[in-house]
Write a protein that holds these residues in place. Structure first.
Motif, PDB file in Angstrom:
ATOM      1  N   ALA A   2      73.522  91.866  66.396  1.00  0.00           N
ATOM      2  CA  ALA A   2      72.335  91.598  65.586  1.00  0.00           C
ATOM      3  C   ALA A   2      72.184  92.583  64.434  1.00  0.00           C
ATOM      4  CB  ALA A   2      71.078  91.639  66.466  1.00  0.00           C
ATOM      5  N   ALA A   3      72.633  93.806  64.629  1.00  0.00           N
ATOM      6  CA  ALA A   3      72.363  94.869  63.660  1.00  0.00           C
ATOM      7  C   ALA A   3      72.782  94.528  62.232  1.00  0.00           C
ATOM      8  CB  ALA A   3      73.032  96.166  64.118  1.00  0.00           C
ATOM      9  N   PRO A   4      73.980  93.975  61.977  1.00  0.00           N
ATOM     10  CA  PRO A   4      74.378  93.709  60.585  1.00  0.00           C
ATOM     11  C   PRO A   4      73.542  92.618  59.914  1.00  0.00           C
ATOM     12  CG  PRO A   4      76.297  93.784  62.036  1.00  0.00           C
ATOM     13  CD  PRO A   4      75.093  93.728  62.914  1.00  0.00           C
ATOM     14  N   LEU A   5      72.812  91.843  60.694  1.00  0.00           N
ATOM     15  CA  LEU A   5      72.018  90.750  60.134  1.00  0.00           C
ATOM     16  C   LEU A   5      70.618  91.193  59.744  1.00  0.00           C
ATOM     17  CD1 LEU A   5      72.965  87.989  62.750  1.00  0.00           C
ATOM     18  CD2 LEU A   5      74.082  88.489  60.572  1.00  0.00           C
ATOM     19  N   LEU A   6      70.240  92.401  60.151  1.00  0.00           N
ATOM     20  CA  LEU A   6      68.883  92.874  59.910  1.00  0.00           C
ATOM     21  C   LEU A   6      68.768  93.599  58.574  1.00  0.00           C
ATOM     22  CD1 LEU A   6      68.115  94.256  63.480  1.00  0.00           C
ATOM     23  CD2 LEU A   6      67.492  92.029  62.528  1.00  0.00           C
ATOM     24  N   PHE A  12      64.049 100.790  62.581  1.00  0.00           N
ATOM     25  CA  PHE A  12      63.250 101.499  63.577  1.00  0.00           C
ATOM     26  C   PHE A  12      62.743 100.548  64.655  1.00  0.00           C
ATOM     27  CE2 PHE A  12      62.983 104.539  60.037  1.00  0.00           C
ATOM     28  CZ  PHE A  12      63.302 105.715  60.721  1.00  0.00           C
ATOM     29  N   ASP A  13      62.231  99.393  64.244  1.00  0.00           N
ATOM     30  CA  ASP A  13      61.729  98.428  65.224  1.00  0.00           C
ATOM     31  C   ASP A  13      62.850  97.951  66.138  1.00  0.00           C
ATOM     32  OD1 ASP A  13      59.131  98.547  64.391  1.00  0.00           O
ATOM     33  OD2 ASP A  13      59.274  96.827  63.047  1.00  0.00           O
ATOM     34  N   PHE A  14      64.009  97.688  65.548  1.00  0.00           N
ATOM     35  CA  PHE A  14      65.143  97.210  66.327  1.00  0.00           C
ATOM     36  C   PHE A  14      65.576  98.253  67.353  1.00  0.00           C
ATOM     37  CE2 PHE A  14      69.900  96.699  66.547  1.00  0.00           C
ATOM     38  CZ  PHE A  14      69.885  95.563  67.327  1.00  0.00           C
ATOM     39  N   ALA A  15      65.664  99.503  66.930  1.00  0.00           N
ATOM     40  CA  ALA A  15      66.109 100.563  67.839  1.00  0.00           C
ATOM     41  C   ALA A  15      65.110 100.802  68.966  1.00  0.00           C
ATOM     42  CB  ALA A  15      66.343 101.852  67.064  1.00  0.00           C
ATOM     43  N   CYS A  16      63.824 100.641  68.672  1.00  0.00           N
ATOM     44  CA  CYS A  16      62.791 100.955  69.667  1.00  0.00           C
ATOM     45  C   CYS A  16      62.749  99.986  70.839  1.00  0.00           C
ATOM     46  CB  CYS A  16      61.422 101.006  68.996  1.00  0.00           C
ATOM     47  SG  CYS A  16      61.159 102.493  67.998  1.00  0.00           S
ATOM     48  N   VAL A  17      63.389  98.811  70.724  1.00  0.00           N
ATOM     49  CA  VAL A  17      63.357  97.877  71.849  1.00  0.00           C
ATOM     50  C   VAL A  17      64.279  98.327  72.981  1.00  0.00           C
ATOM     51  CG1 VAL A  17      62.837  95.968  70.295  1.00  0.00           C
ATOM     52  CG2 VAL A  17      65.198  96.348  70.999  1.00  0.00           C
ATOM     53  N   PHE A  18      65.150  99.293  72.707  1.00  0.00           N
ATOM     54  CA  PHE A  18      66.035  99.793  73.752  1.00  0.00           C
ATOM     55  C   PHE A  18      65.330 100.907  74.528  1.00  0.00           C
ATOM     56  CE2 PHE A  18      68.709  97.832  70.632  1.00  0.00           C
ATOM     57  CZ  PHE A  18      69.702  97.203  71.375  1.00  0.00           C
ATOM     58  N   ARG A  24      69.081 103.488  71.769  1.00  0.00           N
ATOM     59  CA  ARG A  24      68.337 103.516  70.508  1.00  0.00           C
ATOM     60  C   ARG A  24      69.177 104.109  69.379  1.00  0.00           C
ATOM     61  NH1 ARG A  24      62.388 105.675  72.577  1.00  0.00           N
ATOM     62  NH2 ARG A  24      61.906 103.846  73.881  1.00  0.00           N
ATOM     63  N   PHE A  25      69.911 105.163  69.700  1.00  0.00           N
ATOM     64  CA  PHE A  25      70.745 105.805  68.681  1.00  0.00           C
ATOM     65  C   PHE A  25      71.846 104.861  68.204  1.00  0.00           C
ATOM     66  CE2 PHE A  25      74.519 108.293  67.536  1.00  0.00           C
ATOM     67  CZ  PHE A  25      74.004 109.042  66.490  1.00  0.00           C
ATOM     68  N   ARG A  26      72.503 104.181  69.144  1.00  0.00           N
ATOM     69  CA  ARG A  26      73.573 103.253  68.784  1.00  0.00           C
ATOM     70  C   ARG A  26      73.035 102.095  67.948  1.00  0.00           C
ATOM     71  NH1 ARG A  26      76.899 101.210  73.705  1.00  0.00           N
ATOM     72  NH2 ARG A  26      77.970 100.193  71.972  1.00  0.00           N
ATOM     73  N   ALA A  27      71.876 101.572  68.325  1.00  0.00           N
ATOM     74  CA  ALA A  27      71.296 100.450  67.591  1.00  0.00           C
ATOM     75  C   ALA A  27      70.902 100.869  66.179  1.00  0.00           C
ATOM     76  CB  ALA A  27      70.079  99.910  68.337  1.00  0.00           C
ATOM     77  N   PHE A  28      70.281 102.044  66.066  1.00  0.00           N
ATOM     78  CA  PHE A  28      69.861 102.527  64.751  1.00  0.00           C
ATOM     79  C   PHE A  28      71.075 102.780  63.861  1.00  0.00           C
ATOM     80  CE2 PHE A  28      68.702 105.871  61.740  1.00  0.00           C
ATOM     81  CZ  PHE A  28      67.535 105.353  61.194  1.00  0.00           C
ATOM     82  N   THR A  29      72.108 103.393  64.425  1.00  0.00           N
ATOM     83  CA  THR A  29      73.318 103.686  63.658  1.00  0.00           C
ATOM     84  C   THR A  29      73.988 102.404  63.184  1.00  0.00           C
ATOM     85  OG1 THR A  29      73.680 105.711  64.946  1.00  0.00           O
ATOM     86  CG2 THR A  29      75.561 104.831  63.717  1.00  0.00           C
TER      87      THR A  29
END
Length: 236
Positions: A2-6, A12-18, A24-29
């Motif tokens: 999902a990350a490349p589509l955002l 921040f919102d995406f990372a916080c769901v983990f 969270r770090f992997r999603a944010f990165t």
């Protein structure tokens, strides 16, 4: 995935769901450094180019097989569950895999997992509805069959409890709470989670009939479209 589509503003919102900080770090990165999200895929392509080409060539067949899939033609009739004692008995014809999924489906999830899931529901479903508030797209919130033994104690929660103050939304409507309760029987399942061919057929017929009836009613009463009451069912 999902990350490349955002957008960058979603990081921040995406990372916080983990739940875990590592996640969270992997999603944010992945959201900020979008190339990192494709890194393992690119490496796999370079290491196995022929296999990847064959996989791409076979994709139309996989899509077709999914499209014509009708479901499995067996069931778990004969399985019984006592909610008071937690005792489950199996008929002799069930496989080891079927018995395992049934045991798993009857296990109570950890409280932390349940609370996390409810939090995601509260946070994100209203956002999705808001995105479509001025759109001709209609969103349908529907209950689903909860399992071969119906709603187990402590497992289900109504959306009225999750969204006590959700306002009416013209882009969305919901099906009645008990629309698919008749499917919550062993005869319509092939394991603890999935409907068999007969269950899938009846689910589709009922869903289509409900949607057609609701949309036809809306077409004959246009003034109702702007004030649809949003009452979603239970958390699956």
């Amino acid at each position: 995935m999902a990350a490349p589509l955002l957008r960058y503003g979603d990081c921040f919102d995406f990372a916080c769901v983990f739940q875990r900080w590592s996640g969270r770090f992997r999603a944010f990165t992945a959201c900020i450094l979008r190339g990192s999200a494709f890194q393992s895929d690119v490496v796999d392509l370079l290491e196995h180019p022929i296999a990847r080409v064959r996989s791409i060539q076979q994709e139309p067949k996989r899509i077709h097989s999914r499209a014509v899939y009708k479901g499995r033609d067996y069931d778990i009739v004969g399985t019984t569950y006592d909610s008071r004692t937690g005792q489950v008995t199996f008929p002799p014809q069930l496989t080891t895999a079927q018995r395992q999924t049934l045991r798993e489906s009857l296990a109570r999830p950890p409280q932390s997992e349940t609370q996390q899931f409810l939090r995601l529901q509260r946070d994100w479903i209203p956002r999705i509805l808001s995105c479509y508030s001025n759109s001709p797209t209609r969103l349908v919130l529907t209950p689903v069959p909860r399992g071969p033994f119906g709603g187990l104690p402590g497992f289900s929660m109504t959306y009225q409890a999750i969204f006590p103050s959700v306002m009416s939304n013209g882009a969305a409507f919901s099906l009645p709470d008990r629309t698919f309760d008749f499917l919550e029987k062993p005869e319509f399942y092939f394991d603890g989670y999935h409907l068999n061919a007969k269950g899938r057929q009846k689910f589709t017929e009922t869903l289509v009939a409900e949607l057609v009836g609701h949309l036809a009613s809306d077409d004959s009463h246009p003034h109702l479209n702007s004030g649809s009451k949003l009452v979603a069912d239970r958390v699956p």
